[in-house]
Design a protein around this motif. Structure first.
Motif, PDB file in Angstrom:
ATOM      1  N   GLY A  12       0.294  -1.210   0.011  1.00  0.00           N
ATOM      2  CA  GLY A  12       0.302  -0.201   0.135  1.00  0.00           C
ATOM      3  C   GLY A  12       0.882   1.393  -0.570  1.00  0.00           C
ATOM      4  O   GLY A  12      -0.087   2.316   0.044  1.00  0.00           O
ATOM      5  N   VAL A  15       4.153   5.322   4.138  1.00  0.00           N
ATOM      6  CA  VAL A  15       4.897   5.556   4.684  1.00  0.00           C
ATOM      7  C   VAL A  15       5.084   5.803   6.381  1.00  0.00           C
ATOM      8  O   VAL A  15       3.864   6.579   6.929  1.00  0.00           O
ATOM      9  CB  VAL A  15       5.566   6.919   3.907  1.00  0.00           C
ATOM     10  CG1 VAL A  15       6.553   7.365   4.804  1.00  0.00           C
ATOM     11  CG2 VAL A  15       5.394   7.434   2.862  1.00  0.00           C
TER      12      VAL A  15
ATOM     13  N   MET B  98      -4.595   1.672  -2.189  1.00  0.00           N
ATOM     14  CA  MET B  98      -3.810   2.164  -0.862  1.00  0.00           C
ATOM     15  C   MET B  98      -4.093   0.519  -0.205  1.00  0.00           C
ATOM     16  O   MET B  98      -3.003   0.201   0.738  1.00  0.00           O
ATOM     17  CB  MET B  98      -4.669   2.939  -0.322  1.00  0.00           C
ATOM     18  CG  MET B  98      -4.209   4.219  -1.006  1.00  0.00           C
ATOM     19  SD  MET B  98      -4.953   5.620  -0.351  1.00  0.00           S
ATOM     20  CE  MET B  98      -5.158   5.791   1.744  1.00  0.00           C
ATOM     21  N   LEU B 198      -1.479  -2.698   9.345  1.00  0.00           N
ATOM     22  CA  LEU B 198      -0.856  -1.534   9.414  1.00  0.00           C
ATOM     23  C   LEU B 198      -2.156  -0.305  10.120  1.00  0.00           C
ATOM     24  O   LEU B 198      -2.553   0.393   9.289  1.00  0.00           O
ATOM     25  CB  LEU B 198      -0.277  -1.277   8.629  1.00  0.00           C
ATOM     26  CG  LEU B 198       0.975  -1.148   8.884  1.00  0.00           C
ATOM     27  CD1 LEU B 198       1.681  -1.012   7.308  1.00  0.00           C
ATOM     28  CD2 LEU B 198       1.640  -0.783   9.632  1.00  0.00           C
ATOM     29  N   PRO B 205       2.010   6.257  14.720  1.00  0.00           N
ATOM     30  CA  PRO B 205       1.206   7.270  12.855  1.00  0.00           C
ATOM     31  C   PRO B 205       1.632   6.353  11.551  1.00  0.00           C
ATOM     32  O   PRO B 205       3.240   6.277  11.676  1.00  0.00           O
ATOM     33  CB  PRO B 205       1.527   8.658  13.618  1.00  0.00           C
ATOM     34  CG  PRO B 205       2.797   8.394  14.558  1.00  0.00           C
ATOM     35  CD  PRO B 205       2.824   7.317  14.909  1.00  0.00           C
ATOM     36  N   VAL B 206       1.281   6.957  10.658  1.00  0.00           N
ATOM     37  CA  VAL B 206       2.097   6.677   9.382  1.00  0.00           C
ATOM     38  C   VAL B 206       0.733   7.300   8.025  1.00  0.00           C
ATOM     39  O   VAL B 206      -0.389   7.461   8.680  1.00  0.00           O
ATOM     40  CB  VAL B 206       1.321   4.852   8.891  1.00  0.00           C
ATOM     41  CG1 VAL B 206       2.186   3.502   9.466  1.00  0.00           C
ATOM     42  CG2 VAL B 206      -0.601   4.666   8.545  1.00  0.00           C
ATOM     43  N   SER B 207       1.423   6.886   7.207  1.00  0.00           N
ATOM     44  CA  SER B 207       1.132   8.535   6.069  1.00  0.00           C
ATOM     45  C   SER B 207      -0.014   7.353   4.946  1.00  0.00           C
ATOM     46  O   SER B 207       1.185   5.751   4.677  1.00  0.00           O
ATOM     47  CB  SER B 207       1.555   9.103   5.545  1.00  0.00           C
ATOM     48  OG  SER B 207       1.935  10.479   6.967  1.00  0.00           O
ATOM     49  N   MET B 208      -0.357   6.973   4.327  1.00  0.00           N
ATOM     50  CA  MET B 208      -1.390   6.672   3.813  1.00  0.00           C
ATOM     51  C   MET B 208      -1.162   7.153   1.866  1.00  0.00           C
ATOM     52  O   MET B 208      -2.049   8.597   2.592  1.00  0.00           O
ATOM     53  CB  MET B 208      -2.583   5.921   3.946  1.00  0.00           C
ATOM     54  CG  MET B 208      -2.484   4.488   5.144  1.00  0.00           C
ATOM     55  SD  MET B 208      -3.960   3.859   5.450  1.00  0.00           S
ATOM     56  CE  MET B 208      -2.990   2.834   6.565  1.00  0.00           C
ATOM     57  N   GLY B 209      -1.528   6.730   0.916  1.00  0.00           N
ATOM     58  CA  GLY B 209      -1.853   7.492  -0.234  1.00  0.00           C
ATOM     59  C   GLY B 209      -1.006   8.003   0.172  1.00  0.00           C
ATOM     60  O   GLY B 209      -1.660   9.785  -0.901  1.00  0.00           O
ATOM     61  N   THR B 210       0.276   8.772  -0.599  1.00  0.00           N
ATOM     62  CA  THR B 210       1.241   9.342  -0.467  1.00  0.00           C
ATOM     63  C   THR B 210       1.544  10.068  -1.570  1.00  0.00           C
ATOM     64  O   THR B 210       1.196   9.455  -2.515  1.00  0.00           O
ATOM     65  CB  THR B 210       2.227   9.323   0.195  1.00  0.00           C
ATOM     66  OG1 THR B 210       2.850   8.705   0.121  1.00  0.00           O
ATOM     67  CG2 THR B 210       2.199   9.593   1.903  1.00  0.00           C
ATOM     68  N   PHE B 211       2.062  11.553  -1.756  1.00  0.00           N
ATOM     69  CA  PHE B 211       3.022  11.039  -3.434  1.00  0.00           C
ATOM     70  C   PHE B 211       3.869  11.112  -3.689  1.00  0.00           C
ATOM     71  O   PHE B 211       4.787  10.274  -2.951  1.00  0.00           O
ATOM     72  CB  PHE B 211       3.302  13.294  -2.613  1.00  0.00           C
ATOM     73  CG  PHE B 211       4.025  13.790  -3.757  1.00  0.00           C
ATOM     74  CD1 PHE B 211       3.370  13.692  -4.727  1.00  0.00           C
ATOM     75  CD2 PHE B 211       5.237  13.111  -3.594  1.00  0.00           C
ATOM     76  CE1 PHE B 211       4.585  14.961  -6.126  1.00  0.00           C
ATOM     77  CE2 PHE B 211       6.278  14.533  -4.589  1.00  0.00           C
ATOM     78  CZ  PHE B 211       5.952  14.803  -5.227  1.00  0.00           C
TER      79      PHE B 211
END
Ligand code: SF4
Ligand code: SF4
Lengths: 96, 391
Positions: A12, A15, B98, B198, B205-211
């Motif tokens: 997915g 990050v 994602m 996740l 914390p995680v970031s999803m659908g990033t650039f």
């Protein structure tokens, strides 16, 4: 980032390092850079507020400096600085 | 014990969602999907299912809410149809990219203009390339079963892709059928709790659908595609487990009277049953005909299809969608591509019919098969053959 291969991609493309975008050099988009004239600067901080890449730092003495790693040369600082302390110059001509 | 009852297929779908202990339903009502979400909102309002029903203001918001819900690790369901599916289109891609597991029932419907609320596969084909697992159901029992199956596949941590369960608008959604409704314990013992690896969590914390700039986008897309193509064994395994558990088995490609058949007709969805009636009639007349049913549309079952049509001379493919200005119908084109590299392959003849809810009667299937045999003898058909239009 260039070394990341297909195998390294997390499921997915998650990050999991907070603030990971910090490692991303926006500075290599630049075709022009802001050249700073400290004599005209009145330490108002307007450029610092307007820079979309947080590339402007306020130094201890109140003057500012541009972080080349992030400055993408958009020219917003030069446009917003009301004293004209920044002048945008094409790469290679900054020194002139 | 479960029980067999007469129930409208849409309501059976809602009952399946209830039995799966779904946590979140976000949906906007649209014909012919309406009864599914209407019944779910009743189920939730009556306290029969402890879930959050999010009344969104459009399908785009429905899918967006589902993305958030799935990212939080909640078991997530939505349903839509036709124009609604198109309105959520861009967010549909996000779910698969994602890798967010969720289940969406699509009550297949034609697309405007002219406005039509009746069934065909134009809406499906417009989301063909979105990276979702997509299955077609032929009857109400299959629709009920596939909701339960879909949650298990989607949430399998070796899979983690969203699933669309296609059921033809009106032809299935609004029909009352005898359906075996399983009991809760039996569903519970088949479907483990969702363990999304996740989930969004303030403590981690995680970031999803990033650039992703050009330097990494290709790698990410290839990783997604490799993953999508590698899930076939898990899909098949889940069907096998479903079969062992509930006694009803499914496969990516299914056949009917296809052994020794010279001519095969391929269908997807509810018209499969009508075609089977035509096959019986033609078999009684001595024609060596059989049927192939494409259950799994994505990922496309290349190997299973090749095995299923091996030995046949002619393969007639029914499409319920036009690929405008293209090579006929989308299913026929894909089937042709899938077989192109085979040294020996049947002649593929593609017909388009059943658009906008137009019925295809068994006699018309018979005529289609008989015409297909003649067209195949010529080696190929015209590019785009739309049957049944008065001219
Ligand atoms: S906007 Fe101009 S004057 Fe104000 S701090 Fe920035 S460079 Fe100095
Ligand atoms: S040119 Fe743009 S990116 Fe660079 S310092 Fe000025 S405002 Fe920031």
């Amino acid at each position: 980032m260039a070394e990341i291969t297909v195998k390294d991609v997390k499921t997915g493309f998650i990050v999991d390092t907070p603030g990971g975008a910090k490692a991303y050099r926006t500075g290599d988009w630049r075709s022009q850079r802001p050249v700073y004239d400290q004599d005209r600067c009145v330490k108002c901080g307007v450029c610092y507020l307007f820079c979309p890449d947080s590339a402007i730092k306020i130094k201890e003495d109140g003057y500012v400096e541009v972080d080349e790693f992030y400055c993408k040369g958009c020219g917003i600082c030069a446009k917003e600085c009301w004293t004209g302390a920044f002048e945008m110059k094409p790469l290679g001509e900054e020194k002139k | 014990m479960g029980k067999r009852i007469g129930i409208e297929v849409s309501l059976a779908v809602s009952e399946a969602v209830k039995l799966c202990n779904t946590d979140v339903v976000a949906a906007y009502p649209i014909t012919p999907q309406t009864h599914i979400v209407e019944h779910l909102s009743e189920i939730i309002a009556d306290g029969e299912l402890d879930a959050e029903f999010i009344c969104v203001e459009s399908e785009h918001s429905a899918m967006s809410a589902c993305l958030g819900s799935a990212a939080a690790g909640a078991r997530t369901f939505t349903a839509t149809a036709g124009q609604g599916l198109e309105l959520m289109h861009e967010a549909v891609y996000l779910a698969s990219s994602m890798r967010l597991p969720m289940v969406m029932a699509v009550a297949n419907r034609a697309l405007s203009a002219p406005l039509s609320v009746w069934g065909d596969h134009s809406d499906v084909m417009a989301v063909r390339d979105t990276g979702w697992i997509q299955v077609f159901c032929e009857d109400g029992q299959e629709a009920f079963d596939h909701i339960i199956w879909a949650f298990r596949v989607a949430e399998d941590n070796r899979v983690l892709f969203p699933v669309m369960v296609h059921l033809d608008g009106f032809h299935l959604t609004h029909v009352v059928e005898p359906i075996y409704i399983e009991d809760r314990e039996k569903v519970d013992s088949f479907l483990p709790p969702n363990r999304f690896p996740l989930p969004l969590d303030p403590k981690k914390p995680v970031s999803m659908g990033t650039f992703a700039p050009p330097v990494i986008y290709t790698e990410i897309k290839k990783a997604q595609e490799d993953a999508f193509q590698s899930i076939m064994p898990h899909i098949v395994e889940c069907w096998e487990k479903f079969g062992k558990h509930f006694g009803r088995s499914y496969k990516p490609v299914e056949t009917y009277r296809a052994e020794d058949a010279e001519t095969l007709i391929m269908t997807m969805g509810s018209y499969g049953e009508t075609a089977s009636v035509a096959i019986d009639t033609l078999r009684a007349k001595g024609l060596k005909v059989g049927q192939v049913k494409l259950r799994l549309w994505r990922p496309f079952p290349f190997k299973e299809l090749r095995d299923a049509v091996k030995g046949a001379k002619n393969l007639i493919v029914l499409d319920r969608c036009i690929s405008s200005g293209g090579p006929g119908g989308p299913v026929a084109s894909e089937v042709r591509s899938a077989l192109y590299d085979e040294p020996v392959r049947p002649v593929v003849v593609g017909y388009i019919s059943g658009l906008g809810g137009r019925d295809i009667l068994p006699e018309q299937f018979e005529a289609m098969i008989e015409r297909g045999i003649k067209d195949a003898a010529k080696g190929r058909t015209e590019r785009m053959v739309i049957l049944g239009a008065r001219e």
